[in-house]
Design a protein around this motif. Structure first.
Motif, mmCIF file in Angstrom:
data_model
loop_
_atom_site.group_PDB
_atom_site.id
_atom_site.type_symbol
_atom_site.label_atom_id
_atom_site.label_comp_id
_atom_site.label_asym_id
_atom_site.label_seq_id
_atom_site.Cartn_x
_atom_site.Cartn_y
_atom_site.Cartn_z
ATOM 1 N N SER A 198 0.833 -1.200 0.000
ATOM 2 C CA SER A 198 0.000 0.000 0.000
ATOM 3 C C SER A 198 0.873 1.258 0.000
ATOM 4 C CB SER A 198 -0.920 0.005 1.216
ATOM 5 O OG SER A 198 -1.698 1.184 1.240
ATOM 6 N N ILE A 222 -1.719 11.973 2.451
ATOM 7 C CA ILE A 222 -2.303 10.682 2.846
ATOM 8 C C ILE A 222 -1.204 9.697 3.229
ATOM 9 C CG2 ILE A 222 -3.569 8.670 1.993
ATOM 10 C CD1 ILE A 222 -5.206 10.633 0.250
ATOM 11 N N MET A 223 -0.149 9.630 2.421
ATOM 12 C CA MET A 223 0.952 8.703 2.679
ATOM 13 C C MET A 223 1.643 9.022 4.013
ATOM 14 S SD MET A 223 4.288 7.971 0.276
ATOM 15 C CE MET A 223 5.047 9.575 0.634
ATOM 16 N N ASP A 225 0.422 10.785 6.602
ATOM 17 C CA ASP A 225 -0.477 10.641 7.745
ATOM 18 C C ASP A 225 -0.753 9.183 8.077
ATOM 19 O OD1 ASP A 225 -0.577 13.378 7.888
ATOM 20 O OD2 ASP A 225 -2.491 13.564 6.825
ATOM 21 N N GLU A 226 -1.029 8.360 7.061
ATOM 22 C CA GLU A 226 -1.374 6.952 7.307
ATOM 23 C C GLU A 226 -0.226 6.193 7.956
ATOM 24 O OE1 GLU A 226 -2.811 4.852 3.941
ATOM 25 O OE2 GLU A 226 -4.670 6.019 3.789
ATOM 26 N N TYR A 227 1.002 6.554 7.629
ATOM 27 C CA TYR A 227 2.161 5.818 8.152
ATOM 28 C C TYR A 227 2.957 6.611 9.188
ATOM 29 C CZ TYR A 227 1.216 2.448 4.487
ATOM 30 O OH TYR A 227 0.619 1.495 3.677
ATOM 31 N N ASN A 228 2.377 7.734 9.654
ATOM 32 C CA ASN A 228 2.987 8.531 10.723
ATOM 33 C C ASN A 228 4.452 8.848 10.411
ATOM 34 O OD1 ASN A 228 3.054 9.901 13.172
ATOM 35 N ND2 ASN A 228 3.658 8.072 14.318
#
Length: 529
Positions: A198, A222-223, A225-228
């Motif tokens: 992903s 998005i990238m 934020d989703e993976y901190n």
């Protein structure tokens, strides 16, 4: 009175750096054995046995590796080799006025780097911008040799020194970072993310699949934020450089669809195969010119094929395809034909509100129901000027399927002249034939400043080298140069006086004309007799 460190044992003293010194004879033996396909370890082992122990050898295996590494990095210049290299440069510059060469020397006047460029190279560069990635310290010399014309787009790896040099010397060029190098470098910084499909999808989308700057910013957020990953140092650095590697920020600049430095890597590989550690500079230049000539022969053969063979069209009587066949090379035509075919799979989702207007705005989309991309095509009815939001023409030089769909709808059955890029046309090479190029330059009677400087510098250099070994000749040449300087100073002084005289005459003429105008105006104001 006492040492501040522990003393080495007697059998270890030969390992001290101050005690090690690989002699000239030992260097020659190691080099000869390695050239005979004997490993460095076996060569050193043999010499230890011959010296009856490592303590008698005066060097260790690391010293042998270091020495061989140094000579491998350095180009071997034999006695007279540099002179043999410069002589053909001088001879060629005398015969070909636009031949350019330069040599860089180190502090001991030894040849470090050399640069050469003939008329054909300059002519090719004039019509085909380069995408080289390894000019480094030669950027300035390259720019001077090309009459100051900066490349439109440059692809490099992430060498900071190279990036700094490009900003200084090529400030108007569009600098792009090689995506292949970035993807090769990324795994060492991403850790466990390397196995996350992903994350890879989001990363690849940011690299090449975002349609706009806004979409890139959204996908990147998005990238992160989703993976901190807000504190990820490497990704933050890449975000700062996003204008240099993400296609969303580069489609407005021509790049022929390139994303990496693969073209120059292939060239480098060919040049590396043409040399070895023992080749002289002169032989290297000769080999280089042979390779260059081979490339040009292949290019000439392809040009001939394009002029004498027409690509078969999928629709024989289609005027747009017939127009493209007549204009483009065989390879470019196939790319254009593919766009034409794909235009048949497009549909209008919104038509202009007023077709009587000069400027029309079409919105088109693929027939694929899953397609999310809507393209805006702006078309001017009077000038046939057109622009698509995909910016394929700007980056590739070929009209996109969206524009071709609008052209077909608006009965534009040919490729308008502004959209036929000369670099992609069959006759592009007609203007850069070496003989014609040289004849036009020599017959024009107007030398460029660069050509004048090159020719005079070569002549002066030849005279200087000829006189250097004779004291009387040196004195004579010095007197001539000093005399020439005095004459040039007198010439410019006279030119300055002439210019001042002309200015004074112009001022007098202007004053006379002003007085005459006043008298005339005064006469008009007098009452009639």
């Amino acid at each position: 009175m006492e040492h501040n460190h522990e003393m080495l044992a007697a059998d270890q003293r030969h390992l001290l750096r101050s005690s090690r010194n690989i002699s000239y004879v030992q260097k020659s033996i190691v080099e000869s054995m390695v050239n005979s396909v004997i490993t460095v370890s076996n060569a050193v082992f043999y010499m230890i046995n011959e010296a009856q122990g490592p303590q008698n050898l005066n060097f260790i295996r690391k010293d042998a590796y270091d020495y061989l590494g140094r000579i491998k990095k350095q180009t071997k210049v034999e006695n007279g080799d540099a002179s043999a290299l410069l002589l053909p440069f001088i001879n060629k510059s005398n015969k070909e006025s636009n031949f350019y060469w330069n040599v860089q020397l180190d502090d001991d006047n030894r040849v470090m780097n050399f640069f050469l460029r003939d008329s054909r190279c300059e002519a090719d560069y004039e019509f085909f911008d380069e995408t080289e990635s390894s000019f480094e310290l030669l950027f300035k010399t390259f720019l001077n040799s090309m009459n100051g014309k900066q490349p439109e787009t440059i692809f490099t790896n992430q060498c900071q020194a190279m990036m700094n040099a490009i900003e200084t010397i090529f400030p108007h060029s569009h600098h792009r970072l090689c995506q292949w190098h970035i993807n090769q470098n990324a795994p060492s910084h991403l850790g466990s993310l390397n196995g996350d499909s992903s994350f890879k999808r989001l990363w690849n989308k940011c690299m090449t699949h975002c349609e706009s700057e806004e979409e890139f910013e959204s996908t990147w957020s998005i990238m992160i934020d989703e993976y901190n990953l807000s504190g990820h140092k490497w990704l933050n650095g890449m975000y700062t450089l996003r204008y240099k590697w993400a296609t969303a920020f580069s489609n407005h600049k021509f790049s022929a669809g390139l994303l990496a430095t693969s073209r120059s890597e292939v060239t480098n590989a060919v040049l590396k195969r043409s040399r070895n550690s023992a080749i002289s500079l002169y032989d290297f230049v000769v080999n280089y010119e042979k390779i260059q000539q081979s490339w040009r022969e292949k290019e000439k053969a392809e040009d001939t094929r394009c002029h004498h063979k027409k690509a078969p069209t999928i629709l024989k009587n289609n005027p747009m395809l017939n127009s493209a066949v007549d204009i483009y090379t065989l390879t470019v035509y196939k790319l254009f034909e593919l766009e034409f075919i794909n235009s048949l799979n497009m549909r209008f989702i919104e038509m202009p509100l007023d077709f009587s207007a000069v400027s029309l705005d079409f919105k088109v989309k693929s027939h694929d129901e899953n397609s999310r991309v809507v393209r805006h095509v702006l078309f001017n009815k009077e000038t046939t000027e057109v622009k698509c939001s995909c910016q394929k023409f700007e980056s590739m030089g070929i009209l996109c399927k969206h524009i071709l769909m609008v052209f077909n709808f608006m009965n534009v059955n040919y490729i308008p002249k502004p959209y036929s890029k000369k670099r992609l046309m069959k006759n592009a090479k007609n203007r850069v034939l070496v003989d014609d190029f040289c004849q036009q330059e020599s017959g024009s009677g107007q030398e460029s400043e660069m050509v004048f400087v090159n020719q005079l510098m070569r002549s002066t250099y030849t005279l200087t080298m000829r006189c250097k070994s004779n004291g009387d000749a040196r004195k004579k040449l010095t007197e001539i140069v000093e005399g020439a300087r005095e004459q040039i100073d007198e010439f410019f002084e006279k030119l300055k006086l002439d210019d001042n005289g002309i200015q004074e005459e112009n001022m007098v003429d202007e004053m006379v004309m002003q007085d005459a105008a006043k008298e005339k105006d005064k006469a008009h104001r007098l009452p009639n007799a």
